[in-house]
Design an enzyme around this catalytic site. Structure first.
Site, short mmCIF file in Angstrom:
data_model
loop_
_atom_site.label_atom_id
_atom_site.label_comp_id
_atom_site.label_asym_id
_atom_site.label_seq_id
_atom_site.Cartn_x
_atom_site.Cartn_y
_atom_site.Cartn_z
N HIS A 72 102.20 49.56 10.17
CA HIS A 72 101.97 49.93 8.78
C HIS A 72 102.58 51.31 8.51
CE1 HIS A 72 98.16 47.23 8.18
NE2 HIS A 72 99.25 46.55 8.45
N TYR A 201 91.61 51.26 0.84
CA TYR A 201 90.25 51.79 0.74
C TYR A 201 89.95 51.97 -0.74
CZ TYR A 201 90.96 52.92 5.67
OH TYR A 201 91.21 52.83 7.02
N PRO A 293 83.05 53.72 10.34
CA PRO A 293 84.31 52.97 10.55
C PRO A 293 85.44 53.33 9.57
CG PRO A 293 82.62 51.56 9.56
CD PRO A 293 81.95 52.85 9.92
N LYS A 297 88.57 55.05 13.42
CA LYS A 297 88.84 56.00 14.49
C LYS A 297 88.09 55.73 15.79
CE LYS A 297 91.79 58.47 12.28
NZ LYS A 297 93.19 58.14 12.59
N TYR A 384 95.38 60.10 9.52
CA TYR A 384 95.30 58.64 9.62
C TYR A 384 96.12 58.13 10.81
CZ TYR A 384 94.36 53.97 7.94
OH TYR A 384 93.89 52.67 7.84
C1 PHB Z 1 89.48 46.74 10.30
O1 PHB Z 1 90.62 46.21 10.31
O2 PHB Z 1 88.49 46.13 10.72
C2 PHB Z 1 89.37 48.11 9.77
C3 PHB Z 1 90.50 48.75 9.26
C4 PHB Z 1 90.40 50.03 8.78
C5 PHB Z 1 89.18 50.67 8.80
C6 PHB Z 1 88.06 50.05 9.31
C7 PHB Z 1 88.15 48.76 9.80
O3 PHB Z 1 89.09 51.93 8.33
#
Ligand code: PHB
Ligand code: APR
Length: 389
Positions: A72, A201, A293, A297, A384
């Site tokens: 990504h 997000y 989550p 991280k 990130y």
């Molecule tokens: C996930 O793919 O489960 C995932 C991705 C990004 C996050 C948290 C979980 O910040």
């Protein structure tokens, strides 16, 4: 039995450490309370930093990751039903993140460990760690009704938040910091085409939503829910209806839905235990710290701990450098706290905590700032993709 290093826990931390030590010729054993099937069934986040990918490569467990991981070049923040891309590579000299499930990382590490015939004991109960404040630590465990003792030089506590290692340290020797968030995440995994190319997000009036993926045909989505909510309250249809309402209109339109493969609710917490080393015991991963989550991280921080712990173990056992063990805690915690900060910040920015309109306007102003200032975008991007080791 005698081993140079006893590793407690066969999650990603313990398996990665075991493999790196095997490659360096350091004799080790992994003791795991659960069965291998149980360990391999846990579904967790799925975004890997470049440093984590590099460590998996060093461990020789990257064949499937190279073939199936999806790189990504951006992540997205959506406010007010509009999604804004933050370029990752352009702000970080070409760094990216890779979408690849933690369950798959664990499986790949298990496979290389099993193929090499390395010592892993599953269903090891009553693990007890002893005399780690002296020069001759040892670990006992029960397997099939028989008690075993392993004498060692060092103990690696990779046994997660509920493990025995951190709990064996006297309370007076450890300081803990904790924040519990007043909401949880309801997650759903499905064999549907991901609605977005990269992770999104979203902060909406109905609460947070996250779009992620495991492959081009498997989606992972989450919505913020009440901390006391129960997964039984959420049919697949109820999830999809609520999730759709939290997406920008063009994404809601394009959303493909289907039956869930997995659905669960997880609470969110930030937690750090200091220091991360007590005599001959070192803690890594969730045994020492937990992040919410948001930002994915958890596994990445576990991997960077293992990078530092590996250096400390080699320094101590091969170069007879006692200071190497002290350095472990200092080096690991420096990165832990910075990563805790980012996970906390992204959680605050993207979730609704209460209906306080002032706080929401502050979040909107912060978003406007970080997405329009080069310095702001760079802050998001460099955290990130993962801070340097
Ligand atoms: C996930 O793919 O489960 C995932 C991705 C990004 C996050 C948290 C979980 O910040
Ligand atoms: N004895 C032996 N094994 C134990 C004990 C014990 N007393 N207690 C816990 N374990 C095992 C657990 O069963 C688990 O398999 O330790 C392992 C710890 O694994 P994780 O919880 O996955 O922790 P870690 O390897 O540090 O991984 C950190 O992965 O789990 C995610 O959210 C976490 O993303 C983070 C990252």
């Amino acid at each position: 039995m005698r081993k140079q290093v006893v590793i407690v826990g066969a999650g990603p931390s313990g398996l990665l450490l075991g493999r790196l030590l095997d490659l360096a010729g350091i004799d080790n054993i992994v003791l795991e309370r659960q069965t291998q099937d149980y360990v391999l069934a846990r579904i967790r986040a799925g975004i890997l930093e470049q440093t984590t990918v590099d460590l998996i490569h060093r461990a020789g467990a990257d064949t499937r990751l190279n073939a199936e991981g999806i790189r990504h070049h951006a992540m997205h923040l959506a406010f007010d039903y509009k999604s804004i891309a933050i370029g990752l590579s352009e702000h970080t000299n070409g760094k990216v993140v890779t979408a690849y499930g933690q369950t798959e990382v664990t499986r790949d590490l298990c496979d290389v460990r099993d193929a090499e015939g390395s010592a892993t004991v599953y269903e090891a109960s009553n693990v007890e760690i002893n005399d780690f404040d002296g020069d001759s630590p040892y670990v006992t465990y029960v397997k099939d009704g028989t008690t075993h003792r392993v004498d060692c030089d060092l103990i690696a506590g990779c046994d997660g938040y509920h493990g025995v290692c951190r709990q064996s340290v006297p309370l007076s020797a450890i300081t803990t910091y904790e924040k519990i968030y007043p909401f949880g995440w309801l997650g759903l995994l499905s064999d549907t085409k991901p609605v977005a190319k990269e992770v999104v997000y979203a902060n909406t009036a109905r609460g947070f939503a996250l779009c992620s993926m495991r492959s081009m045909t498997r989606s992972r989505y989450y919505i913020q829910c009440d901390v006391d909510d129960k997964v039984e309250n959420w049919s697949d249809d109820a999830f999809w209806d609520e999730f759709r309402l939290r997406l920008p209109p063009e994404m809601a339109e394009a959303l493909e839905t289907g039956p869930s493969i997995e659905k669960s609710i997880a609470p969110l917490r930030s937690f750090v235990a200091e220091p991360m080393r007590f005599g001959r015991l070192m803690l890594a991963g969730d045994a020492a710290h937990v992040v919410p989550p948001t930002g994915a991280k958890g596994l990445n921080l576990a991997a960077s701990d293992i990078h530092y712990m590996y250096d400390a173990i080699l320094g101590f056992l091969e170069d007879h450098d006692a200071a190497a063990l002290d350095e472990y805690s200092r080096r690991a915690l420096d990165r832990v706290w910075k990563t805790e900060r980012f996970s906390w910040w992204l959680t605050n920015l993207t979730h609704r905590f209460n209906d306080d309109p002032f706080e929401q306007r502050m979040k909107e102003a912060e978003l406007a700032y970080v997405t329009t200032s080069d310095a702001g975008r760079q802050m998001v991007a460099e955290n990130y993709v993962g801070l340097p080791l």
